[in-house]
Design a protein around this motif. Sequence first.
Motif, PDB file in Angstrom:
ATOM      1  N   GLN A   1       0.767  -1.075   0.199  1.00 57.48           N
ATOM      2  CA  GLN A   1      -0.107  -0.030  -0.042  1.00 57.48           C
ATOM      3  C   GLN A   1       0.847   1.124   0.120  1.00 57.48           C
ATOM      4  N   ALA A   2       2.079   1.307  -0.402  1.00 59.66           N
ATOM      5  CA  ALA A   2       3.058   2.350  -0.204  1.00 59.66           C
ATOM      6  C   ALA A   2       2.837   3.166  -1.303  1.00 59.66           C
ATOM      7  N   LEU A   3       3.328   4.675  -1.050  1.00 63.43           N
ATOM      8  CA  LEU A   3       2.872   5.551  -1.971  1.00 63.43           C
ATOM      9  C   LEU A   3       3.598   5.221  -3.523  1.00 63.43           C
ATOM     10  N   HIS A   4       4.895   4.893  -3.324  1.00 73.10           N
ATOM     11  CA  HIS A   4       5.536   4.716  -4.791  1.00 73.10           C
ATOM     12  C   HIS A   4       4.911   3.580  -5.398  1.00 73.10           C
ATOM     13  N   ALA A   5       4.256   2.777  -5.070  1.00 74.23           N
ATOM     14  CA  ALA A   5       3.367   1.628  -5.753  1.00 74.23           C
ATOM     15  C   ALA A   5       2.173   2.289  -6.305  1.00 74.23           C
ATOM     16  N   ALA A   6       1.584   3.154  -5.571  1.00 70.90           N
ATOM     17  CA  ALA A   6       0.587   3.999  -6.182  1.00 70.90           C
ATOM     18  C   ALA A   6       0.633   4.940  -7.205  1.00 70.90           C
ATOM     19  N   LEU A   7       1.890   5.637  -7.117  1.00 64.03           N
ATOM     20  CA  LEU A   7       2.438   6.635  -8.141  1.00 64.03           C
ATOM     21  C   LEU A   7       2.491   6.054  -9.351  1.00 64.03           C
ATOM     22  N   ALA A   8       3.140   4.896  -9.585  1.00 62.98           N
ATOM     23  CA  ALA A   8       3.664   4.356 -10.825  1.00 62.98           C
ATOM     24  C   ALA A   8       2.469   3.905 -11.519  1.00 62.98           C
ATOM     25  N   ASP A   9       2.504   3.754 -13.106  1.00 62.08           N
ATOM     26  CA  ASP A   9       1.721   3.185 -13.814  1.00 62.08           C
ATOM     27  C   ASP A   9       1.231   1.943 -13.745  1.00 62.08           C
ATOM     28  N   GLU A  10       2.406   1.015 -13.218  1.00 62.34           N
ATOM     29  CA  GLU A  10       2.133  -0.385 -12.745  1.00 62.34           C
ATOM     30  C   GLU A  10       3.072  -0.647 -11.749  1.00 62.34           C
ATOM     31  N   ALA A  11       2.551  -1.643 -10.959  1.00 60.20           N
ATOM     32  CA  ALA A  11       3.491  -2.115  -9.897  1.00 60.20           C
ATOM     33  C   ALA A  11       3.519  -3.808  -9.570  1.00 60.20           C
ATOM     34  N   VAL A  12       4.315  -4.215  -9.330  1.00 59.74           N
ATOM     35  CA  VAL A  12       4.707  -5.629  -9.032  1.00 59.74           C
ATOM     36  C   VAL A  12       5.308  -5.977  -7.648  1.00 59.74           C
ATOM     37  N   CYS A  13       4.691  -7.136  -7.150  1.00 55.05           N
ATOM     38  CA  CYS A  13       5.281  -7.407  -5.910  1.00 55.05           C
ATOM     39  C   CYS A  13       6.357  -8.381  -6.184  1.00 55.05           C
ATOM     40  N   ILE A  14       7.376  -8.165  -5.500  1.00 54.83           N
ATOM     41  CA  ILE A  14       8.672  -8.944  -5.807  1.00 54.83           C
ATOM     42  C   ILE A  14       8.922  -9.989  -4.596  1.00 54.83           C
ATOM     43  N   GLY A  15       8.242 -10.087  -3.408  1.00 49.75           N
ATOM     44  CA  GLY A  15       8.551 -10.802  -2.565  1.00 49.75           C
ATOM     45  C   GLY A  15       8.344 -10.620  -1.030  1.00 49.75           C
ATOM     46  N   PRO A  16       8.471 -11.408  -0.063  1.00 50.26           N
ATOM     47  CA  PRO A  16       8.504 -10.952   1.148  1.00 50.26           C
ATOM     48  C   PRO A  16       9.120  -9.769   1.873  1.00 50.26           C
ATOM     49  N   PRO A  17       8.767  -9.115   2.928  1.00 52.67           N
ATOM     50  CA  PRO A  17       9.172  -8.005   3.449  1.00 52.67           C
ATOM     51  C   PRO A  17      10.931  -8.149   3.619  1.00 52.67           C
ATOM     52  N   PRO A  18      11.820  -9.057   3.941  1.00 52.30           N
ATOM     53  CA  PRO A  18      13.007  -8.957   4.209  1.00 52.30           C
ATOM     54  C   PRO A  18      13.734  -8.561   2.690  1.00 52.30           C
ATOM     55  N   VAL A  19      14.706  -7.782   2.802  1.00 49.06           N
ATOM     56  CA  VAL A  19      15.395  -7.090   1.575  1.00 49.06           C
ATOM     57  C   VAL A  19      15.947  -8.240   0.581  1.00 49.06           C
ATOM     58  N   ARG A  20      16.430  -9.295   1.195  1.00 51.98           N
ATOM     59  CA  ARG A  20      17.255 -10.365   0.431  1.00 51.98           C
ATOM     60  C   ARG A  20      16.229 -11.118  -0.285  1.00 51.98           C
ATOM     61  N   GLU A  21      14.948 -11.011   0.088  1.00 56.25           N
ATOM     62  CA  GLU A  21      13.609 -11.797  -0.766  1.00 56.25           C
ATOM     63  C   GLU A  21      13.049 -10.802  -1.552  1.00 56.25           C
ATOM     64  N   SER A  22      13.397  -9.671  -1.696  1.00 59.23           N
ATOM     65  CA  SER A  22      12.630  -8.622  -2.389  1.00 59.23           C
ATOM     66  C   SER A  22      13.551  -7.819  -3.196  1.00 59.23           C
ATOM     67  N   TYR A  23      13.643  -6.659  -2.414  1.00 53.42           N
ATOM     68  CA  TYR A  23      14.737  -5.424  -3.180  1.00 53.42           C
ATOM     69  C   TYR A  23      15.785  -5.711  -3.539  1.00 53.42           C
ATOM     70  N   LEU A  24      16.611  -6.928  -2.892  1.00 49.38           N
ATOM     71  CA  LEU A  24      17.898  -7.278  -3.290  1.00 49.38           C
ATOM     72  C   LEU A  24      17.812  -8.589  -4.065  1.00 49.38           C
ATOM     73  N   ASN A  25      16.759  -8.943  -4.577  1.00 45.61           N
ATOM     74  CA  ASN A  25      16.497 -10.301  -5.306  1.00 45.61           C
ATOM     75  C   ASN A  25      16.443  -9.790  -6.703  1.00 45.61           C
ATOM     76  N   THR A  26      17.662 -10.212  -7.303  1.00 50.43           N
ATOM     77  CA  THR A  26      17.888  -9.732  -8.907  1.00 50.43           C
ATOM     78  C   THR A  26      16.781 -10.295  -9.844  1.00 50.43           C
ATOM     79  N   GLN A  27      16.693 -11.690  -9.563  1.00 53.22           N
ATOM     80  CA  GLN A  27      16.004 -12.425 -10.504  1.00 53.22           C
ATOM     81  C   GLN A  27      14.663 -11.993 -10.501  1.00 53.22           C
ATOM     82  N   ALA A  28      13.897 -11.467  -9.202  1.00 53.28           N
ATOM     83  CA  ALA A  28      12.613 -11.132  -9.124  1.00 53.28           C
ATOM     84  C   ALA A  28      12.264  -9.820  -9.833  1.00 53.28           C
ATOM     85  N   LEU A  29      13.420  -8.950  -9.533  1.00 49.68           N
ATOM     86  CA  LEU A  29      13.488  -7.534 -10.517  1.00 49.68           C
ATOM     87  C   LEU A  29      13.291  -7.797 -12.102  1.00 49.68           C
TER      88      LEU A  29
END
Length: 653
Positions: free
Chosen positions: A39-67
Amino acid sequence: MRFTKILIANRGEIACRVIRTAKALGYRTVAVHSEADAQALHAALADEAVCIGPPPVRESYLNTQALLRAAASTGADAVHPGYGFLSENEAFAQACQDAGLVFIGPDPEAILHMGNKAGAKRLMLAAGVPCVPGYQGADQSDATLIAQAREIGFPIMVKAAAGGGGRGMRLVAKPEDLPNALASARSEAQNAFGSDELILERAVIEPRHVEVQVFGDRHGNIIHLGERDCSIQRRHQKVFEEAPSPAVSPELRARMGAAAVAAARAVNYVGAGTVEFLLDRDGKFYFLEMNTRLQVEHPVTECITGLDLVAWQIAVARGEALPLTQEQVQLAGHAIEVRLYAEDPYADFLPQSGDVLVWQAPSGPGVRVDHGLIAGQAVSPHYDPMIAKIITCGATREEARRRLIGALQNTQLLGLANNRSFLEAVAGHPVFAAGKATTAFIAQNFDAAQWVRPQPDSLALALAGVLWFDATTPAGARPWRTTGPARWPMTLGENGHRHLIFVTALDRHDYRIEWGAQVHQIRVLERSGAKLSLLADGVRQQALAVFHNGSLHLEFKTLSACFEDLTYAPPAGAEGSAEARIVAPMNGKVLGVFVQPGERVEKGQRVAVLEAMKMEHQLLARRDGMIDQVFVRVGDQVPSKAVLVSLVQEESA
């Protein structure tokens, strides 16, 4: 290089900031988010948004393959990494290129060369850029590091070779403290950056931290856009940034700029980068590191140059030449940025997590706020505690400073502790006002023993009592006696303190409140959401108030506090019971447990280590005793205030 849709591989305020410029230039945008940021603002501002994983960063924002999967599924053909996370990861930049994506940043080779402090320093020495004496060798044994430290001389800085942001960094004053510093710095560096390599540097005492914004293109052009002063730091993390630096003359600016350009040219740099220097008392400067990305503090450079650095990044990624030459760069006015953190400045700046109940950013002439906040969202323990940047500019430094103080005073944030009061105190300090602050400023002027949480005055207690009374007593059931309105006792709890007050409801909106010998009369004039207008002892005033999970969050004048109604609560427990429990100061992950039941511990002994908001927190015994029970194991995720370990007195055991 042509591209039409940009995926922003980041979150929070930087993702929002990149999305806005990309959209203004006509690009489609894709946000990525973890499950915690749905529900974060950056997800709402973009034209599209994709969930890339659970909260821990290694499973989401640091997950190259998910990105990369998110880019493929949405048809994105370019990636902007923002800052932090994978922005300075050469493997991620290469993976983007291998997938046919344009990486809006430097080439992987430049990231590799400058991303490791040891290698970067060797490169800068070869390029003739001034560097602090130190050790950046491959032998990482304790014996070698200790021997090198003795040769360099104390005090000495221990730094993570692969990182930044103050993580994996220790200032060591005495040789006997070095082994523990090496161990803790390695652990923190490994957890933060995936590498425990360290470098050593002679500590430059009370320097200024001055950095130069550089930009390069694929046509061989490299220029600088002036400097920023980032000297006000806490735990080696920047808190204030300003441009230009009060300590830099035009002649020094030219020399530092030339050194920064030489550093960038040594790696054929393309895109936005920052070369950081330490500036000593004698005006000598030394290379510190190069950040191969956009910086958190880039807005102050934008304010004094009138440029959009994200737009420049996108243009360079398209293969365009820089729009200006060095001679055409003009600096005008002054800008200051502060970082609004979810942290408690009165509890050693402990990071906080929780719900944002009220958020209203300040506005006005010369005021800019970069943020990714919306009221109602949760600030997660999984990510950095910075929640917004407040930037002000003016024709002079003093005008920018005065606007900053006003902007901070008009910032509305309720629900979790934050450092706004600390930022305002720094902005108003005479040393900062005079432009004389060094990296020692906070330690010298805001000692933890002197920086004490303000206590609510009688008027704040009166208002809290009125609001609680109003919330718990229906209008038709107000206390009444034959002699008139009843004088009603209430006990308010605030930060471990109990306050007895007496409330008399004179009519539906008019109250008389007594606290000891202090007497106040408050009339509630108007309410709109959390905003409250009141007449307090004949003076019209404003306040913010919201009830949440059994607590009243109140912001009134300079006070921001949380009140409970303890009128019917049992008496407080026996004195000293709190010292018998080691509790989690915030939501986090248990990295280490160093005691077991039956073991004797002394006051101040390390009991456990908790990782939260990208930092390690040492949990210490608060008294002598015997370990009674250990309730957690390494790897456990624990909520705030969870009991981790309990103690008993040795005679009780």
